[in-house]
Design a protein around this motif. Structure first.
Motif, short mmCIF file in Angstrom:
data_model
loop_
_atom_site.label_atom_id
_atom_site.label_comp_id
_atom_site.label_asym_id
_atom_site.label_seq_id
_atom_site.Cartn_x
_atom_site.Cartn_y
_atom_site.Cartn_z
N PRO A 155 0.84 -1.36 0.09
CA PRO A 155 0.01 0.22 -0.08
C PRO A 155 0.82 1.31 0.02
CG PRO A 155 -0.12 -1.00 2.04
CD PRO A 155 0.55 -2.00 1.16
N ASP A 156 1.96 1.13 0.42
CA ASP A 156 2.91 2.37 0.56
C ASP A 156 4.14 2.00 -0.12
OD1 ASP A 156 4.11 5.02 1.14
OD2 ASP A 156 4.41 4.45 3.19
N ALA A 157 4.27 2.25 -1.59
CA ALA A 157 5.16 1.84 -2.47
C ALA A 157 6.24 2.70 -2.11
CB ALA A 157 4.93 1.73 -3.81
N PRO A 158 6.17 4.13 -2.15
CA PRO A 158 7.28 5.08 -1.99
C PRO A 158 8.00 5.16 -0.77
CG PRO A 158 5.22 6.04 -2.99
CD PRO A 158 4.65 4.76 -2.43
N SER A 159 7.62 4.36 0.20
CA SER A 159 8.25 4.46 1.43
C SER A 159 9.83 3.67 1.29
CB SER A 159 7.43 3.21 2.42
OG SER A 159 8.37 3.02 3.67
N ALA A 177 17.51 7.02 -12.07
CA ALA A 177 18.36 8.01 -11.32
C ALA A 177 17.68 8.85 -10.52
CB ALA A 177 18.95 8.75 -12.29
N TYR A 178 16.35 8.56 -10.35
CA TYR A 178 15.62 9.38 -9.26
C TYR A 178 15.38 8.68 -8.19
CZ TYR A 178 11.55 12.30 -7.75
OH TYR A 178 10.85 13.20 -6.90
N THR A 179 14.73 7.57 -8.02
CA THR A 179 14.38 6.93 -6.71
C THR A 179 14.61 5.36 -6.94
OG1 THR A 179 12.88 6.57 -5.18
CG2 THR A 179 12.06 7.05 -6.96
N TYR A 180 14.97 4.75 -5.81
CA TYR A 180 14.68 3.12 -6.03
C TYR A 180 13.57 2.75 -5.42
CZ TYR A 180 15.17 4.10 -1.00
OH TYR A 180 14.93 4.32 0.39
N THR A 181 12.63 3.43 -4.79
CA THR A 181 11.61 2.71 -4.24
C THR A 181 10.50 1.84 -4.88
OG1 THR A 181 10.33 4.73 -4.35
CG2 THR A 181 11.50 4.52 -2.35
N LEU A 182 10.11 2.48 -6.16
CA LEU A 182 9.00 1.65 -6.97
C LEU A 182 9.80 0.59 -7.73
CD1 LEU A 182 7.24 4.62 -8.44
CD2 LEU A 182 6.92 3.81 -6.14
N GLU A 183 10.83 0.65 -8.37
CA GLU A 183 11.56 -0.29 -9.11
C GLU A 183 11.81 -1.61 -8.47
OE1 GLU A 183 14.36 0.10 -12.21
OE2 GLU A 183 14.33 2.17 -12.26
#
Length: 323
Positions: A155-159, A177-183
């Motif tokens: 429910p909180d993928a960007p965490s 290169a922006y964030t690792y959270t979702l990938e």
């Protein structure tokens, strides 16, 4: 799991001298179920006293980037360093003390019990006062897209508050290169890695978000990230839907032209015929691209397997050298 395990808590840092000491003061030096608990920071080209603060607070491992390379790169550098240091479980948290460190035992509990290899801390998004309505909406939208792409139920993928096993850390690779959270969640879902979420608390806001410099920038980057996720991890569906829509629209317009043509009015609708031909051609080509992209995705999965096996051999040899 074996009770003699090493836990390393990593923190990516970029000019975090003002908040790092607060975050480190909350971190545990012992977590039940682990023989050792160590701290590691990744200095992502900081220009302030981040490294000095880390040393003064007794950080066990300090990894430095000569220049700022972004959060995603810092996260991956941290995983590599943790693996080399012999970590069995790695926790990632933020230098701004956003996440409640008292929830770390709950975060690693599913791993210690053998129920999961990847655990995401679920924040009470709707209750966080300093999150704007737009940010809350985009957080929810991003999590929804990730659930669709990964076939998980996070429910909180960007965490960024998460715990992963050594096995998972050896598998992950981040393209963004922006964030690792979702990938990383999508990769876990595609590789059938057991992933769960647990509720965690958050602390008061110590500084503005580094990722959300402005709502406009956040919206643009979030949309770009969402599209990129579908293109990389669901290429056949993405291009297949696009191609089908274009081809269907061209078919409808061509059917409309034929209707007028057979009723003796075709000469006044040549533009529709041209548009229909263009859309049909674009749709057909896009569908072909969907098949090619699917083949490339299959090749990427093979390369990920090769990378994982190489990592296992490399890091196991490092462990033997350190013994």
């Amino acid at each position: 799991m074996d009770t003699k395990l090493k836990l390393i808590i990593q923190i990516p840092c970029f000019n975090e001298a003002e908040t790092l000491a607060v975050a480190l003061a909350e971190l545990p030096r012992h977590v039940e179920g682990f023989d050792k608990t160590e701290w590691l920071i990744i200095d992502d080209g900081s220009k302030d006293d981040t490294v000095e603060v880390a040393k003064a607070c007794g950080v066990d491992h300090i990894i430095k980037h000569t220049h700022n390379q972004g959060l995603a790169k810092a996260f991956m550098t941290g995983l590599d360093a943790c693996l080399k240091a012999g970590a069995d479980v790695i926790i990632n948290t933020d230098a701004d003390n956003q996440y409640n460190a008292a929830d770390i035992p709950n975060l690693v509990k599913p791993i210690l019990s053998g129920d999961a290899e990847f655990v995401i801390g679920e924040r009470p998004i709707q209750a966080i006062e300093h999150f704007s309505p737009i940010k809350k909406f985009l957080q929810k939208l991003g999590s929804t897209v990730v659930r669709m792409a990964s076939k998980t139920n996070i429910p909180d993928a960007p965490s960024g508050f998460r715990a992963i096993t050594r096995n998972v850390a050896q598998r992950l690779v981040v393209f963004s290169a922006y964030t690792y959270t979702l990938e990383t969640i999508i990769q876990a879902g595609q590789q059938n890695i057991a992933i769960v979420s647990v509720p965690v608390g958050v602390n008061d806001d110590l500084r503005p978000s580094r990722l959300v410099k402005s709502i406009t920038s956040y919206v643009k980057r979030s949309i770009a990230t969402i599209f990129r996720i579908f293109i990389i991890y669901r290429p056949f569906r993405f291009f297949g839907i696009m191609g089908t829509l274009l081809f269907s629209l061209g078919f409808i317009i061509s059917a409309r032209f034929l209707y007028f043509y057979f009723n003796g009015n075709g000469s006044g609708h040549i533009q529709s015929l041209i548009l229909a031909a263009v859309l049909l051609g674009m749709g057909f080509q896009t569908i072909l691209i969907a098949f090619i992209a699917d083949l490339l995705a299959a090749n990427r999965k093979l390369l990920e397997d090769i990378r994982y096996k190489t990592n296992v051999q490399f890091y196991n040899s490092k462990d033997e050298d350190n013994q």
